[in-house]
Design an enzyme around this catalytic site. Structure first.
Site, PDB file in Angstrom:
ATOM      1  N   GLU A   1       0.842  -1.195   0.000  1.00 30.88           N
ATOM      2  CA  GLU A   1       0.000   0.000   0.000  1.00 30.88           C
ATOM      3  C   GLU A   1       0.880   1.250   0.000  1.00 30.88           C
ATOM      4  OE1 GLU A   1      -1.380   0.004   4.587  1.00 30.88           O
ATOM      5  OE2 GLU A   1      -1.678  -1.861   3.544  1.00 30.88           O
TER       6      GLU A   1
ATOM      7  N   LYS B   1       2.510   4.839   1.505  1.00 24.25           N
ATOM      8  CA  LYS B   1       2.841   5.465   2.786  1.00 24.25           C
ATOM      9  C   LYS B   1       2.435   6.931   2.688  1.00 24.25           C
ATOM     10  CE  LYS B   1       6.166   5.612   6.486  1.00 24.25           C
ATOM     11  NZ  LYS B   1       6.048   7.008   6.857  1.00 24.25           N
TER      12      LYS B   1
ATOM     13  N   ASP C   1       1.606  10.800   3.747  1.00 24.50           N
ATOM     14  CA  ASP C   1       2.432  11.769   4.447  1.00 24.50           C
ATOM     15  C   ASP C   1       1.535  12.762   5.181  1.00 24.50           C
ATOM     16  OD1 ASP C   1       4.832  12.686   5.191  1.00 24.50           O
ATOM     17  OD2 ASP C   1       5.337  13.662   3.299  1.00 24.50           O
TER      18      ASP C   1
ATOM     19  N   TYR D   1      -5.467   2.467   7.339  1.00 20.01           N
ATOM     20  CA  TYR D   1      -4.470   1.442   7.005  1.00 20.01           C
ATOM     21  C   TYR D   1      -4.324   0.352   8.062  1.00 20.01           C
ATOM     22  CZ  TYR D   1      -1.498   4.684   9.680  1.00 20.01           C
ATOM     23  OH  TYR D   1      -0.990   5.516  10.634  1.00 20.01           O
TER      24      TYR D   1
ATOM     25  N   LYS E   1      10.987   3.469   1.211  1.00 21.91           N
ATOM     26  CA  LYS E   1      10.917   4.903   0.882  1.00 21.91           C
ATOM     27  C   LYS E   1      11.224   5.202  -0.582  1.00 21.91           C
ATOM     28  CE  LYS E   1      11.107   7.216   4.998  1.00 21.91           C
ATOM     29  NZ  LYS E   1      10.561   8.476   5.344  1.00 21.91           N
TER      30      LYS E   1
ATOM     31  N   CYS F   1      19.172  44.972 -17.623  1.00 20.03           N
ATOM     32  CA  CYS F   1      19.042  43.566 -17.996  1.00 20.03           C
ATOM     33  C   CYS F   1      20.422  42.917 -18.070  1.00 20.03           C
ATOM     34  CB  CYS F   1      18.339  43.466 -19.348  1.00 20.03           C
ATOM     35  SG  CYS F   1      18.336  41.806 -20.029  1.00 20.03           S
TER      36      CYS F   1
ATOM     37  N   CYS G   1      21.327  42.179 -21.897  1.00 22.40           N
ATOM     38  CA  CYS G   1      21.540  43.179 -22.943  1.00 22.40           C
ATOM     39  C   CYS G   1      21.778  44.581 -22.410  1.00 22.40           C
ATOM     40  CB  CYS G   1      20.352  43.178 -23.905  1.00 22.40           C
ATOM     41  SG  CYS G   1      18.862  43.897 -23.193  1.00 22.40           S
TER      42      CYS G   1
ATOM     43  N   CYS H   1      12.648  43.250 -18.897  1.00 19.61           N
ATOM     44  CA  CYS H   1      13.666  43.936 -19.672  1.00 19.61           C
ATOM     45  C   CYS H   1      12.945  44.670 -20.792  1.00 19.61           C
ATOM     46  CB  CYS H   1      14.622  42.894 -20.249  1.00 19.61           C
ATOM     47  SG  CYS H   1      15.580  43.512 -21.628  1.00 19.61           S
TER      48      CYS H   1
ATOM     49  N   CYS I   1      17.351  42.327 -27.090  1.00 16.84           N
ATOM     50  CA  CYS I   1      17.818  41.432 -26.036  1.00 16.84           C
ATOM     51  C   CYS I   1      17.921  39.996 -26.562  1.00 16.84           C
ATOM     52  CB  CYS I   1      16.839  41.491 -24.859  1.00 16.84           C
ATOM     53  SG  CYS I   1      17.297  40.423 -23.495  1.00 16.84           S
TER      54      CYS I   1
HETATM   55  S1  IVH Z   1       1.092   0.967   9.361  1.00 16.50           S
HETATM   56  C1  IVH Z   1       2.321  -1.441  12.597  1.00 16.50           C
HETATM   57  N1  IVH Z   1       0.561   1.872   6.984  1.00 16.50           N
HETATM   58  O1  IVH Z   1       3.822   5.904   8.937  1.00 16.50           O
HETATM   59  C2  IVH Z   1       2.471  -0.430  11.596  1.00 16.50           C
HETATM   60  N2  IVH Z   1       1.557   3.353   8.533  1.00 16.50           N
HETATM   61  O2  IVH Z   1       5.801   4.888  11.540  1.00 16.50           O
HETATM   62  C3  IVH Z   1       1.689   0.751  11.922  1.00 16.50           C
HETATM   63  N3  IVH Z   1       1.897   5.616   7.659  1.00 16.50           N
HETATM   64  O3  IVH Z   1       2.950   7.051  11.988  1.00 16.50           O
HETATM   65  C4  IVH Z   1       1.641   1.727  10.823  1.00 16.50           C
HETATM   66  N4  IVH Z   1       1.058   5.251   5.660  1.00 16.50           N
HETATM   67  O4  IVH Z   1       1.226   7.465  10.274  1.00 16.50           O
HETATM   68  C5  IVH Z   1       1.071   2.169   8.187  1.00 16.50           C
HETATM   69  N5  IVH Z   1      -0.007   2.532   4.816  1.00 16.50           N
HETATM   70  C6  IVH Z   1       0.495   2.817   6.029  1.00 16.50           C
HETATM   71  C7  IVH Z   1       0.982   4.087   6.351  1.00 16.50           C
HETATM   72  C8  IVH Z   1       1.518   4.325   7.619  1.00 16.50           C
HETATM   73  C9  IVH Z   1       1.605   6.138   6.456  1.00 16.50           C
HETATM   74  C10 IVH Z   1       2.549   6.369   8.736  1.00 16.50           C
HETATM   75  C11 IVH Z   1       1.838   6.245  10.037  1.00 16.50           C
HETATM   76  C12 IVH Z   1       2.884   6.000  11.078  1.00 16.50           C
HETATM   77  C13 IVH Z   1       4.147   5.954  10.297  1.00 16.50           C
HETATM   78  C14 IVH Z   1       4.869   4.709  10.595  1.00 16.50           C
END
Ligand code: IVH
Length: 692
Positions: free
Chosen positions: A120, A122, A124, A232, A322, A420, A423, A438, A444
Site C-alpha cells: 500500500e 505510505k 504523508d 491502514y 521509501k 538587464c 543586454c 527587460c 535582447c
Molecule cells: S502501518 C504497525 N501503513 O507511517 C504499523 N503506517 O511509523 C503501523 N503511515 O505514523 C503503521 N502510511 O502514520 C502504516 N499505509 C500505512 C501508512 C503508515 C503512512 C505512517 C503512520 C505512522 C508511520 C509509521
C-alpha cells in the site's frame, strides 16, 4: 419532548446527508447539487435547534466544531500505536531484503511457497486512531508517543471523509480504525491561494497543513482546512463477528463500512511483486493527488503477523520502503535572475547542491518579486527546497531560525538588476504586473528568438518559411541579432543552414523580400511591443497614420486611442523610449521595409466608450465573438466577471451566476435585442469604423 415523527425525520436526514457526504468526499462521485445538500443540512439544523434534546454525536451538524479548547486531553491507547521500520535502501533491493528477513524469521526455505503481502502507500500526514463504539465515532486520538496520544475528536469530526457512523446494521462493539489524516495537493494549493488573497498566513506543505489542523485548538479553524483520510489498520477490536483473517480483507471490510481506504493497494506474492509495485507507484508518484514518501509492505495473514511479532516498537511483519525525498534543506548562496523569452526577469536561487527528488539540485525558481517578498528569501538563508517529478525545483519556505546574524538584506530585483543582465537595457516593473521586465525587446538576445518568430508570423510581417528551426539556427550562429538582420541574409548563408537546400533558401529569400511591402498596422504588431496585440496595432495605425507620430506620442496622446489604457500606453512609451528599439526600427526602414502612411483618423468616441459589459449565456443569433467584436467596435470593453463597475450584463439562454450577480448588484441587464438596439446609432453610416 420531540415527537417520534421529528425523531424519525432527523434520523432520515442524518442518514441521507451522510450518504451524500460519503459519495462526495470518499467516492468522489457527488449525488446531488450543493444547493440540495445545503437544504437538507439546514432542515436538520433547524430541527435540532428546535429540539436540542435530539442532537446525537453522529449528527452531521456536529462536524462543524464547538468551542475552542485550552489543551487537548491526553488519552491512553487501548492497543499501542506502533511505528514502522523504514527501509532506507530506496532501490529494488530494499523490497528483497524485507522478504528475505520475513522468510528467515518464519523459518521458510527456498522450497517453500512465496509469502503473501499487502502493498500500500505510505501517506504523508498525521496518524490518528478513530474509536467506534456500537458503530458510532466516539473518540479520535493522535499517536503521541504510541502509548498515550491527544484526544482530537472535535477536529477529526470536521474531516468529511471520516464517517461519523459505520455503514452497517450490526456494528462491532468496539472497532478502532487507524489511518492517516492528510491534505490533497489541490486542496492545499486552493487553500493557500485563498489565504494569500486574504493576506493571511499560508501553509508550508500539505503534511504540516494536515498535522497543524488536527492540532488546532479551535475546531472552527480546523474545519476550514480541507483534510482527507485513508485507513491502514486496526487498534482495539471487540465483538466483530466474521472479523477478517488478513490485512487485505480487513481493508476491504473497512471500505464496506464506509471508511475511506486508498484504492492503490495490492496483494503481492513474493519479492518480485513487491518490487513491481514499488516501481509502478514510483512512476506515478507525481500524478497522485497527494504526497507519499514511500510504500508499505505488510505480511498479509494475521496469524503470520502474530508469529513474527515485534522488535522494540516496530513490527517485524511490516516495512516502509521509501522513495527519494522531494523536500530537503539547503542554503541559498546567491540570488540571480534569468531573462525569459518574454523579457521577464525570473529570480533564481543558487543553492548549495542538494539531492532532492532523485537528482542533485543547484537552482530553484523564486518565481517573481512578490514570491520573494512573501517567503522573504534572502541570500544566506537555509531553505526548504522541493522538487517533485519534472517540475522545476522551488523554494518552499525559509527556516527563519537558521538565518545568519546579522540578518542579510531583503532581495529586491530592481535594486540588484536595474539593467538587464543579458543586454543592458532598462528593467521596469509595470503597475499591476508581478514580473520585472527587460525593455530591450528585439535587442535582447534572450528575447530574440521569440521576437523573431513573432516578427515573421503570418499576421505580422508574414515571412513564409521562417519557422522556429531556422530561427534557432540563425540566432545560435550569430547570424541574426535583430529582425533588421533578416533583411541582410543572402542565398549562400541560407543555403548553408541545416535542412536548407538551394531551392528552399531561394524561396525564403523571396518571402523575405516580399515582406518588405507591408502595412503600418502589421509593422507595429510585428515589433512585439508588450500589450500591443493585433487589434491595438490596427487602432494605433489608424489613429496616428504614421510611425513617426506614434514614436513621438506621449502617454496622454496614446491614451486618446480607442482601447488604449494607462498600461498599454506605458508599454508603448517604454518601448520607443529604448534607444536600441529605435535603432532596430531605423535599420528596418533602411533595409527597405515600407508601408503607406496617412494623416490618421482621430476617432469620435463610440457609443460604448468607457463602458464595461459582461456576456453570459447563449445569445439567439450572435456568437460570443461576434457580440464582443460589436461591443469593442463601439468603444466598449468586455469583461469576464460582474462587479459594481459593470455597466451592462448581456444575458442569453442559460445565463448562470453572472446574471444572478448582476441582479444582486443592480447592474442593467440586456438581451441580444437590447444590445443591438443600443448599438444601432453607432452603425449609422457617418460613424462606421474604417477598415484598415
Ligand atoms: S502501518 C504497525 N501503513 O507511517 C504499523 N503506517 O511509523 C503501523 N503511515 O505514523 C503503521 N502510511 O502514520 C502504516 N499505509 C500505512 C501508512 C503508515 C503512512 C505512517 C503512520 C505512522 C508511520 C509509521
Amino acid at each position: 419532548m420531540a415527537s417520534s415523527a421529528v425523531l424519525a425525520r432527523a434520523a432520515a436526514l442524518r442518514q441521507e446527508i451522510e450518504r451524500h457526504n460519503h459519495a462526495y468526499y470518499v467516492l468522489d462521485a457527488p449525488t446531488i447539487p450543493d444547493a440540495e445538500y445545503d437544504r437538507l443540512f439546514r432542515e436538520l439544523q433547524a430541527l435540532e435547534a428546535e429540539h436540542p434534546e435530539i442532537v446525537t454525536s453522529d449528527s452531521p451538524t456536529q462536524r462543524v466544531g464547538g468551542r475552542p479548547l485550552d489543551a487537548f486531553p491526553k488519552v491512553r491507547h487501548a492497543v499501542a500505536m506502533l511505528s514502522i521500520r523504514t527501509e532506507t535502501d530506496t532501490e529494488a533491493s530494499g523490497a528483497r531484503a524485507f522478504d528475505a528477513r520475513v522468510r528467515k524469521e518464519l523459518g521458510l526455505s527456498d522450497a517453500d511457497p512465496q509469502v503473501e503481502y499487502n502493498a500500500e502507500l505510505k501517506f504523508d500526514g498525521l496518524a490518528v486512531n478513530l474509536r467506534y463504539e456500537g458503530g458510532v465515532l466516539v473518540a479520535a486520538a493522535t499517536r503521541g508517543d504510541g502509548e498515550t496520544g491527544e484526544e482530537v475528536t472535535q477536529n477529526v469530526r470536521t474531516v468529511h471523509a471520516i464517517p461519523l457512523r459505520l455503514h452497517t446494521d450490526a456494528p462491532p462493539e468496539v472497532l478502532e480504525v487507524r489511518g492517516e489524516v492528510f491534505m490533497r495537493r489541490d486542496d492545499f494549493e486552493r487553500y493557500n491561494a485563498k489565504q494569500r488573497e486574504a493576506g493571511k498566513p499560508t501553509l508550508v506543505n500539505p503534511r504540516n497543513g494536515a498535522a497543524g489542523s488536527i492540532r488546532q485548538l479551535d475546531p472552527k479553524l480546523a474545519a476550514q482546512r480541507p483534510l482527507s483520510f485513508f485507513a491502514y489498520g486496526l487498534g482495539e477490536v471487540l465483538g466483530w463477528t466474521h472479523a477478517p483473517a488478513t490485512h487485505s480483507a480487513t481493508l476491504d471490510a473497512l471500505e464496506k463500512l464506509g471508511v475511506p481506504v486508498c484504492p492503490e493497494r495490492r496483494v503481492c506474492r513474493g519479492a518480485d511483486e513487491l518490487v513491481a509495485f514499488h516501481a509502478e507507484i514510483a512512476a506515478r508518484r507525481d500524478t497522485l493527488p497527494f504526497d507519499i514518501d514511500g510504500v508499505v509492505y505488510k505480511v498479509n495473514r494475521f496469524d503470520l503477523q502474530r508469529e513474527l511479532g515485534f522488535v522494540t516498537r516496530e513490527p517485524r511483519w511490516a516495512v516502509a520502503h521509501k522513495y527519494p525525498a522531494q523536500e530537503q534543506l539547503t542554503v541559498v548562496e546567491a540570488i540571480e535572475v534569468q531573462v525569459g523569452r518574454t523579457g521577464a526577469l525570473t529570480p533564481v536561487a543558487r543553492l548549495a547542491p542538494v539531492f532532492v527528488g532523485g537528482v542533485t539540485v543547484t537552482n530553484a525558481t523564486l518565481h517573481n518579486q512578490d514570491e520573494i517578498d512573501r517567503k522573504d528569501v534572502r541570500v544566506g538563508d537555509t531553505v526548504i527546497v522541493r522538487r517533485a517529478g519534472d517540475v522545476i525545483p522551488e523554494v518552499v519556505a525559509v527556516v527563519i531560525d537558521r538565518r545568519p546574524e546579522p540578518a542579510p538584506p531583503r532581495f529586491d530585483i530592481l535594486q540588484s538588476y536595474p539593467a538587464c543582465p543579458e543586454c543592458g537595457s532598462h528593467v521596469v516593473r509595470l503597475e499591476d504586473e508581478a514580473a520585472v521586465r527587460c525593455t530591450g525587446g528585439l535587442y535582447c538576445p534572450a528575447q530574440r528568438k521569440q521576437a523573431l518568430l513573432h516578427f515573421a508570423g503570418r499576421r505580422a510581417m508574414d515571412i513564409e518559411g521562417l519557422g522556429d528551426k531556422l530561427v534557432d539556427q540563425l540566432v545560435d550562429r550569430g547570424l541574426v541579432h535583430t529582425p533588421a538582420d533578416v533583411y541582410g541574409l543572402d542565398l549562400e548563408t541560407l543555403a548553408g543552414l541545416d535542412r536548407m537546400a538551394e531551392k528552399s533558401a531561394a524561396n525564403l529569400l523571396a518571402a523575405i523580400d516580399a515582406s518588405k511591402t507591408t502595412t503600418l498596422a502589421r509593422f507595429i504588431f510585428a515589433l512585439g511591443i508588450r500589450n500591443v496585440g493585433e487589434a491595438t496595432a490596427k487602432d494605433l495605425a489608424r489613429h496616428f497614420g504614421s510611425l513617426d507620430k506614434l514614436i513621438a506620442a506621449k502617454e496622454d496622446d496614446l491614451m486618446a486611442v480607442r482601447d488604449v489604457g494607462p498600461i498599454v500606453a506605458q508599454s508603448i512609451a517604454q518601448f520607443f523610449g529604448e534607444p536600441h528599439n529605435l535603432d532596430v526600427v531605423r535599420k528596418l526602414r533602411d533595409a527597405g521595409v515600407n508601408w503607406a502612411e496617412s494623416a490618421g483618423v482621430q476617432q469620435s468616441a463610440g457609443i460604448l466608450t468607457g463602458k464595461t459589459l459582461v456576456l453570459t449565456g447563449t445569445l439567439p443569433t450572435l456568437t460570443r465573438e461576434a457580440a464582443k467584436d460589436k461591443i469593442e467596435a463601439a468603444g466598449g470593453k468586455v469583461a469576464g466577471s460582474v462587479s459594481k463597475k459593470t455597466d451592462y450584463v448581456v444575458a442569453g439562454v442559460e445565463a448562470g451566476s453572472k446574471l444572478a450577480k448582476a441582479q444582486e448588484l443592480g447592474v442593467a441587464i440586456l438581451d441580444e435585442a437590447g444590445l443591438l438596439a443600443l448599438l444601432e446609432p453607432h452603425d449609422a453610416p457617418g460613424q462606421r469604423t474604417l477598415d484598415f
